[in-house]
Scaffold this active site. Structure first.
Site, PDB file in Angstrom:
ATOM      1  N   ASP A  69     -11.703  39.810 -60.115  1.00 62.74           N
ATOM      2  CA  ASP A  69     -12.133  40.810 -59.141  1.00 62.74           C
ATOM      3  C   ASP A  69     -13.608  40.596 -58.839  1.00 62.74           C
ATOM      4  O   ASP A  69     -14.351  40.018 -59.659  1.00 62.74           O
ATOM      5  CB  ASP A  69     -11.906  42.225 -59.668  1.00 62.74           C
ATOM      6  N   ASP A  72     -12.044  46.352 -63.344  1.00 64.40           N
ATOM      7  CA  ASP A  72     -10.887  46.257 -62.450  1.00 64.40           C
ATOM      8  C   ASP A  72     -10.021  45.044 -62.782  1.00 64.40           C
ATOM      9  O   ASP A  72      -8.796  45.092 -62.660  1.00 64.40           O
ATOM     10  CB  ASP A  72     -11.340  46.198 -60.991  1.00 64.40           C
ATOM     11  N   HIS A  99     -19.282  51.083 -55.974  1.00 58.92           N
ATOM     12  CA  HIS A  99     -19.470  50.409 -57.275  1.00 58.92           C
ATOM     13  C   HIS A  99     -20.726  50.832 -58.027  1.00 58.92           C
ATOM     14  O   HIS A  99     -20.875  50.495 -59.213  1.00 58.92           O
ATOM     15  CB  HIS A  99     -19.457  48.893 -57.105  1.00 58.92           C
ATOM     16  N   GLU A 108     -17.229  42.462 -56.733  1.00 60.25           N
ATOM     17  CA  GLU A 108     -17.875  43.533 -55.983  1.00 60.25           C
ATOM     18  C   GLU A 108     -18.858  42.876 -55.024  1.00 60.25           C
ATOM     19  O   GLU A 108     -19.401  41.793 -55.312  1.00 60.25           O
ATOM     20  CB  GLU A 108     -18.589  44.518 -56.905  1.00 60.25           C
ATOM     21  N   HIS A 156     -15.822  51.606 -59.260  1.00 61.52           N
ATOM     22  CA  HIS A 156     -15.271  50.254 -59.315  1.00 61.52           C
ATOM     23  C   HIS A 156     -16.252  49.340 -60.045  1.00 61.52           C
ATOM     24  O   HIS A 156     -17.467  49.448 -59.892  1.00 61.52           O
ATOM     25  CB  HIS A 156     -15.039  49.721 -57.900  1.00 61.52           C
TER      26      HIS A 156
END
Length: 243
Positions: free
Chosen positions: A7, A158, A57, A9, A153
């Site tokens: 994942d 995640d 985030h 960001e 997040h």
């Protein structure tokens, strides 16, 4: 098989608008088991982060100002994912950003797909649950994955949650077939007892199948009952195991 659950960001929604990756989180699975091996890094994006992204985030430019650039961790990242299958939720988003970063720092312009294969769990979930919500949060609820610790997040968090969701989504029964040399072969949906009496089956399987039954007890039984409770809640009925 090596799988990397990944994942990211970012500073915003689109790499075409110059947005950058600010966090990468990866969790390694070998033969569908977490190994504890992770790749996690925060990155200096060398640009301002959209406020909408910060709200998601919680990462801001002050925190990221002393973090490495993508160019500084690129080789380590590619070494980590080389030859693996990447498991990503909404893969087009993360892969688009990663390919944009690779193009900035590598003269050969090799795309991420040339280093590893990609499995999109969002596409998989849509096939398995058409017409339903298939966000990561919705899948956590559907598969009884606890994500209450996820206030904001975060790429590594995640990725860890997605690993649990992916294993639950694809957790069909795996049967271990032992050949004459004692080597194990995991095969989905195969009945070794039936194949052992099938004249067309491989020679190493044409024999009486014997299985050692190891009964559960104590804490194992408790976990088993908890899993059946979760299945009953999801199905809205009594599971086949209890019937």
């Amino acid at each position: 098989m090596k799988q990397i659950v990944l994942d990211t960001e970012t500073t915003g929604l689109s790499p075409d608008e110059g947005h950058r990756i600010i966090e990468i989180g990866c969790v390694e699975l070998i033969a569908r088991k977490p190994t504890g091996n992770r790749f996690h890094v925060y990155l200096n994006p060398e640009r301002e982060i959209d406020q909408g992204a910060i709200d998601v985030h919680g990462l801001d430019n002050a925190f990221l100002s002393d973090k490495p650039r993508f160019s500084e961790i690129c080789a380590d990242f590619l070494d980590f994912v080389q030859g693996a299958e990447l498991v990503i939720h909404n893969a087009a988003f993360d892969v688009g950003f990663l390919n944009a970063e690779l193009k900035r720092v590598r003269s050969d312009s090799a795309l991420l797909e040339s280093y590893c294969s990609i499995l999109d769990t969002l596409a998989l979930a849509r096939k398995m649950h058409p017409g339903q919500r298939n966000s990561l949060d919705a899948l956590c609820k559907r598969y009884d994955i606890d994500n209450r610790h996820r206030d904001l997040h975060g790429a590594l968090l995640d990725a860890e949650i997605l690993a649990d969701v992916y294993l639950a989504m694809t957790g069909g029964q795996m049967l271990l077939l032992l050949d004459d040399g004692g080597q194990g072969h995991a095969t989905a949906g195969t009945n070794p007892a039936a194949q052992s009496n099938n004249p067309s089956a491989p020679a190493n399987m044409r024999r009486s199948a014997t299985f050692r039954v190891i009964p559960c007890e104590g804490e194992e039984l408790l976990h088993h009952e908890e899993k059946l409770d979760a299945i009953d809640r999801y199905c809205g009925n009594t599971s086949a195991w209890r019937r």
